[in-house]
Design a protein around this motif. Structure first.
Motif, mmCIF file in Angstrom:
data_model
loop_
_atom_site.group_PDB
_atom_site.id
_atom_site.type_symbol
_atom_site.label_atom_id
_atom_site.label_comp_id
_atom_site.label_asym_id
_atom_site.label_seq_id
_atom_site.Cartn_x
_atom_site.Cartn_y
_atom_site.Cartn_z
ATOM 1 N N ARG A 181 -14.583 9.068 -6.316
ATOM 2 C CA ARG A 181 -13.689 8.782 -5.168
ATOM 3 C C ARG A 181 -12.231 9.481 -5.261
ATOM 4 N NH1 ARG A 181 -16.727 4.718 -5.960
ATOM 5 N NH2 ARG A 181 -17.614 3.389 -4.170
ATOM 6 N N ASN A 240 -0.835 7.663 -8.830
ATOM 7 C CA ASN A 240 0.193 8.313 -7.849
ATOM 8 C C ASN A 240 1.698 7.924 -8.341
ATOM 9 O OD1 ASN A 240 1.060 5.532 -7.031
ATOM 10 N ND2 ASN A 240 -1.086 5.330 -6.025
ATOM 11 N N GLY A 252 -1.142 1.507 -7.907
ATOM 12 C CA GLY A 252 -0.787 3.020 -8.530
ATOM 13 C C GLY A 252 -1.865 3.924 -8.496
ATOM 14 N N PHE A 253 -2.767 3.721 -8.100
ATOM 15 C CA PHE A 253 -3.928 4.484 -8.070
ATOM 16 C C PHE A 253 -4.413 4.938 -6.729
ATOM 17 C CE2 PHE A 253 -4.237 3.359 -12.613
ATOM 18 C CZ PHE A 253 -4.505 4.368 -12.930
ATOM 19 N N HIS A 275 -16.522 -4.353 -4.832
ATOM 20 C CA HIS A 275 -15.934 -4.632 -3.203
ATOM 21 C C HIS A 275 -16.308 -5.948 -2.592
ATOM 22 C CE1 HIS A 275 -14.842 -0.606 -3.402
ATOM 23 N NE2 HIS A 275 -15.293 0.040 -2.320
ATOM 24 N N TYR A 323 -16.584 5.629 -11.039
ATOM 25 C CA TYR A 323 -16.054 4.978 -9.367
ATOM 26 C C TYR A 323 -14.660 5.725 -9.136
ATOM 27 C CZ TYR A 323 -13.920 1.739 -6.377
ATOM 28 O OH TYR A 323 -13.305 1.432 -5.237
ATOM 29 N N ARG A 373 -7.369 -3.922 -5.750
ATOM 30 C CA ARG A 373 -7.297 -2.715 -6.185
ATOM 31 C C ARG A 373 -6.409 -2.477 -7.293
ATOM 32 N NH1 ARG A 373 -7.452 0.933 -0.608
ATOM 33 N NH2 ARG A 373 -9.471 0.227 0.007
ATOM 34 N N LEU A 374 -6.653 -1.289 -7.947
ATOM 35 C CA LEU A 374 -5.493 -0.971 -9.144
ATOM 36 C C LEU A 374 -4.523 -0.451 -8.385
ATOM 37 C CD1 LEU A 374 -7.621 0.692 -12.090
ATOM 38 C CD2 LEU A 374 -6.940 -1.684 -11.708
ATOM 39 N N LEU A 394 0.745 -1.220 -0.117
ATOM 40 C CA LEU A 394 0.070 0.163 -0.155
ATOM 41 C C LEU A 394 0.752 1.177 0.149
ATOM 42 C CD1 LEU A 394 -3.007 -0.945 2.263
ATOM 43 C CD2 LEU A 394 -2.824 -1.405 -0.093
ATOM 44 N N HIS A 395 2.140 0.932 0.203
ATOM 45 C CA HIS A 395 3.000 2.046 0.112
ATOM 46 C C HIS A 395 3.988 2.046 -0.750
ATOM 47 C CE1 HIS A 395 5.257 5.608 1.874
ATOM 48 N NE2 HIS A 395 5.797 4.830 3.179
ATOM 49 N N ARG A 401 -3.788 8.571 0.035
ATOM 50 C CA ARG A 401 -4.568 9.045 1.183
ATOM 51 C C ARG A 401 -4.659 10.922 1.422
ATOM 52 N NH1 ARG A 401 -4.561 7.501 6.425
ATOM 53 N NH2 ARG A 401 -5.613 5.572 5.775
ATOM 54 N N ASP A 425 3.748 5.847 -7.807
ATOM 55 C CA ASP A 425 4.150 4.401 -8.059
ATOM 56 C C ASP A 425 3.838 3.988 -9.513
ATOM 57 O OD1 ASP A 425 5.663 3.953 -5.690
ATOM 58 O OD2 ASP A 425 3.685 3.834 -4.559
HETATM 59 N N1 CMC Z 1 -8.408 0.882 -6.639
HETATM 60 C C1 CMC Z 1 -9.783 0.713 -6.480
HETATM 61 N N2 CMC Z 1 -10.360 1.233 -5.474
HETATM 62 C C2 CMC Z 1 -9.562 2.130 -4.572
HETATM 63 C C3 CMC Z 1 -8.448 2.348 -4.827
HETATM 64 C C4 CMC Z 1 -7.502 1.627 -5.830
HETATM 65 N N3 CMC Z 1 -6.342 1.790 -5.957
HETATM 66 N N4 CMC Z 1 -7.636 3.080 -3.839
HETATM 67 C C5 CMC Z 1 -8.885 3.510 -2.754
HETATM 68 N N5 CMC Z 1 -9.958 2.815 -3.551
HETATM 69 C C6 CMC Z 1 -11.392 3.176 -2.937
HETATM 70 C C7 CMC Z 1 -11.541 2.042 -1.739
HETATM 71 O O1 CMC Z 1 -12.108 0.992 -1.811
HETATM 72 C C8 CMC Z 1 -12.721 3.019 -0.980
HETATM 73 O O2 CMC Z 1 -13.944 2.817 -1.540
HETATM 74 P P1 CMC Z 1 -15.198 3.023 -0.862
HETATM 75 O O3 CMC Z 1 -15.273 4.451 -0.255
HETATM 76 O O4 CMC Z 1 -16.231 2.748 -1.758
HETATM 77 O O5 CMC Z 1 -15.106 2.073 0.221
HETATM 78 C C9 CMC Z 1 -12.130 4.509 -1.457
HETATM 79 O O6 CMC Z 1 -11.526 4.465 -2.647
HETATM 80 C C10 CMC Z 1 -11.149 5.064 -0.504
HETATM 81 O O7 CMC Z 1 -10.132 4.282 -0.296
HETATM 82 P P2 CMC Z 1 -9.451 4.445 1.124
HETATM 83 O O8 CMC Z 1 -8.800 2.816 1.253
HETATM 84 O O9 CMC Z 1 -10.266 4.847 2.370
HETATM 85 O O10 CMC Z 1 -8.391 5.185 0.947
HETATM 86 P P3 CMC Z 1 -7.038 5.408 1.850
HETATM 87 O O11 CMC Z 1 -6.603 6.868 1.825
HETATM 88 O O12 CMC Z 1 -6.992 4.718 3.237
HETATM 89 O O13 CMC Z 1 -5.808 4.727 0.978
HETATM 90 C C11 CMC Z 1 -4.346 4.059 -0.614
HETATM 91 C C12 CMC Z 1 -4.879 5.252 0.203
HETATM 92 C C13 CMC Z 1 -2.925 4.402 -1.205
HETATM 93 C C14 CMC Z 1 -3.802 3.014 0.458
HETATM 94 C C15 CMC Z 1 -5.228 3.197 -1.569
HETATM 95 O O14 CMC Z 1 -5.702 4.362 -2.488
HETATM 96 C C16 CMC Z 1 -4.643 2.032 -2.246
HETATM 97 O O15 CMC Z 1 -4.794 1.027 -1.692
HETATM 98 N N6 CMC Z 1 -4.138 2.174 -3.758
HETATM 99 C C17 CMC Z 1 -3.361 1.427 -4.202
HETATM 100 C C18 CMC Z 1 -1.904 1.044 -3.797
HETATM 101 C C19 CMC Z 1 -1.160 2.186 -4.010
HETATM 102 O O16 CMC Z 1 -0.917 2.647 -5.148
HETATM 103 N N7 CMC Z 1 -0.206 2.450 -3.040
HETATM 104 C C20 CMC Z 1 0.691 3.792 -3.480
HETATM 105 C C21 CMC Z 1 0.376 4.870 -2.661
HETATM 106 S S1 CMC Z 1 1.466 6.324 -3.224
HETATM 107 C C22 CMC Z 1 3.002 5.868 -2.452
HETATM 108 C C23 CMC Z 1 3.050 6.405 -1.218
HETATM 109 O O17 CMC Z 1 3.415 7.412 -0.922
HETATM 110 O O18 CMC Z 1 2.926 5.578 -0.437
#
Ligand code: CMC
Length: 429
Positions: free
Chosen positions: A356, A361, A303-304, A295, A352, A300-301, A263-264, A307, A363
């Motif tokens: 949201r 991002n 790189g999208f 859900h 979708y 998850r996708l 996730l990071h 926070r 990555d």
């Molecule tokens: N694909 C599909 N749905 C997503 C995604 C995704 N990549 N990211 C968030 N969502 C949805 C999630 O399911 C939720 O939907 P709902 O409101 O219907 O329940 C909504 O968007 C909000 O997501 P969240 O998990 O509450 O958001 P968060 O702030 O806790 O998570 C995140 C942030 C980066 C962990 C998340 O967007 C994610 O898992 N992304 C994919 C992993 C990724 O690319 N990580 C790298 C982050 S950038 C590098 C860094 O700085 O770490």
């Protein structure tokens, strides 16, 4: 500004308001627990300010990122990674002499102790390089006990920073060479930071790796863009560990472990694996997008989403341009880049993702640059770690110098059993 007022059980509590230099506002709840017995509840610390910091400013709604006031776009265009690291850690842009001295301290610290080199032999070649990196970074405390005093001086901190910034590059290159069964190469005194890294990664005892200027430029940009991102997961880990007065090497090792997660920083590795999977499935991006929207599973996708960014990540914008430019310059046609572009196009119009506010991002495109350079996928988070190191060091230093900083220790809401008696083993069912 007036204090905030909070009414709990009929009693009014006055809570001071803090305002940052960019107008960010916070309610100071420091005394709330002592005066009311209430705590605040914020899983994932999504709306909790853990410290005051003068290092990085992000406006996630507008897609703004600045290091110590300077827009990231300017640093990515004009600075070098070494200069940016000096800037983040010391709070000022270096003069020519300061930069020269700083670079020299890297050259002097680049080699690993012979006993440290032996440690690599203890790992299986299949070991993930992040496992090796985190252990080796912590081990530096054992090799440099003279720097790990309880109250390090400014010189000790500079010494630890130079050891870390320089040796992490050597350790990273060696963990790669170990995984592919190639002998280690000594760092060269005549090479700058990134060429030296490429030399240790790719040269052979008989043949020097030909340094491609565009490759250096691309890595330079990526490292600068990764150099800090305020209170992200790994930086918070570094601060939390360091708040117990653990030394910088131990604290940064925790940061490496936190960064490893998908996730990071581990997301860059996952992105390329996802794009490869899409490619193998015949390029059907729509199928993967639908899966990410469903859900019932937890797909998850990669790189999208972010926070903090609810707009296009300014780092992703620059990296996307660089990925296109580098691949073109190197004459590489990578079908994964085409898939990534198509995926982004569809996602940015999909309800979708739009509702949201999920954008590419940092990555999403970085892995395609690493891949073009010939860096294997499991090394991607290691490159993120090299880039993020100045930020970890700057935050650890800032925390140590902040007389108001305290041991990090969150509270909880207990949801377990109420008091009950111990049952001897003979009587248990
Ligand atoms: N694909 C599909 N749905 C997503 C995604 C995704 N990549 N990211 C968030 N969502 C949805 C999630 O399911 C939720 O939907 P709902 O409101 O219907 O329940 C909504 O968007 C909000 O997501 P969240 O998990 O509450 O958001 P968060 O702030 O806790 O998570 C995140 C942030 C980066 C962990 C998340 O967007 C994610 O898992 N992304 C994919 C992993 C990724 O690319 N990580 C790298 C982050 S950038 C590098 C860094 O700085 O770490």
């Amino acid at each position: 500004m007036e204090n905030a007022k909070l009414i709990l059980d009929g009693k009014t509590f006055e809570l001071p308001i803090l305002i940052g230099t960019e107008g960010e506002k916070a309610i100071d709840i420091l005394k709330l627990r002592a005066e009311s017995s209430y705590i605040t509840f914020d899983p994932g610390f999504g709306n909790t300010g853990a410290c005051k910091s003068a290092i990085t400013f992000i406006d996630g709604e507008k897609g703004i990122l600045r290091y110590r006031g300077i827009p990231i776009e300017q640093l990515a265009e004009k600075s070098t990674f070494v200069e940016t690291s000096y800037f983040l850690i010391n709070g000022k842009l270096p003069t020519k002499t300061e930069l020269k001295q700083y670079s020299l301290s890297f050259t002097r610290s680049a080699k690993l102790h012979k006993d440290m080199k032996k440690m690599f032999a203890g790992y299986p070649s299949s070991a993930h390089p992040m496992a090796v990196l985190s252990a080796m970074v912590c081990s530096l405390s054992g090799f440099h006990p003279e720097l790990t005093k309880l109250n390090p001086s400014a010189d000790d901190i500079q010494g630890m920073a130079a050891q870390l910034l320089s040796k992490v590059r050597t350790i990273s290159a060696y963990s790669y060479r170990k995984s592919v069964g190639k002998p280690f190469l000594e760092p060269r005194d005549d090479l700058a930071y990134i060429p030296n890294f490429l030399h240790m990664l790719f040269s052979t005892p008989r043949k020097e790796y030909k340094i491609h200027e565009d490759v250096v430029k691309a890595l330079q940009t990526l490292f600068i863009l990764h150099a800090d991102h305020e209170q992200n997961c790994s930086t918070s880990a570094v601060r939390l560990v360091g708040s117990s007065k653990a030394n910088l090497f131990a604290s940064v090792s925790a940061g490496v472990c936190a960064l490893w997660g998908p996730l990071h920083g581990g997301a860059n590795e996952e992105v390329v694996e996802m794009l490869e999977e899409i490619y193998r499935s015949g390029g059907k991006v729509e199928k993967f997008i639908e899966k990410a929207k469903d859900h019932t599973g937890n797909y998850r996708l990669m790189g999208f989403g972010h926070r903090v960014y609810k707009n296009y990540d300014p780092r992703a914008k620059i990296i996307k341009e660089r990925a296109h430019a580098l691949l073109k310059k190197m004459g590489i046609h990578d079908p994964l880049l085409d898939i990534a572009v198509r995926l982004e196009e569809i996602v940015l119009k999909d309800e979708y993702f739009v509702t949201r506010k999920l954008y590419p991002n940092v990555d999403f495109y970085s892995g395609l640059i690493y891949k073009a350079i010939g860096i294997p996928t499991n090394m991607f988070p290691v490159l993120f770690a090299i880039g993020r190191l100045p930020g970890w060091i700057a935050h650890w230093k800032e925390m140590r110098e902040d007389k108001d900083s305290r041991l990090g220790r969150p509270r909880q809401i207990y949801t377990g059993d109420k008091i009950r008696d111990y049952v001897p083993i003979e009587q248990r069912k």
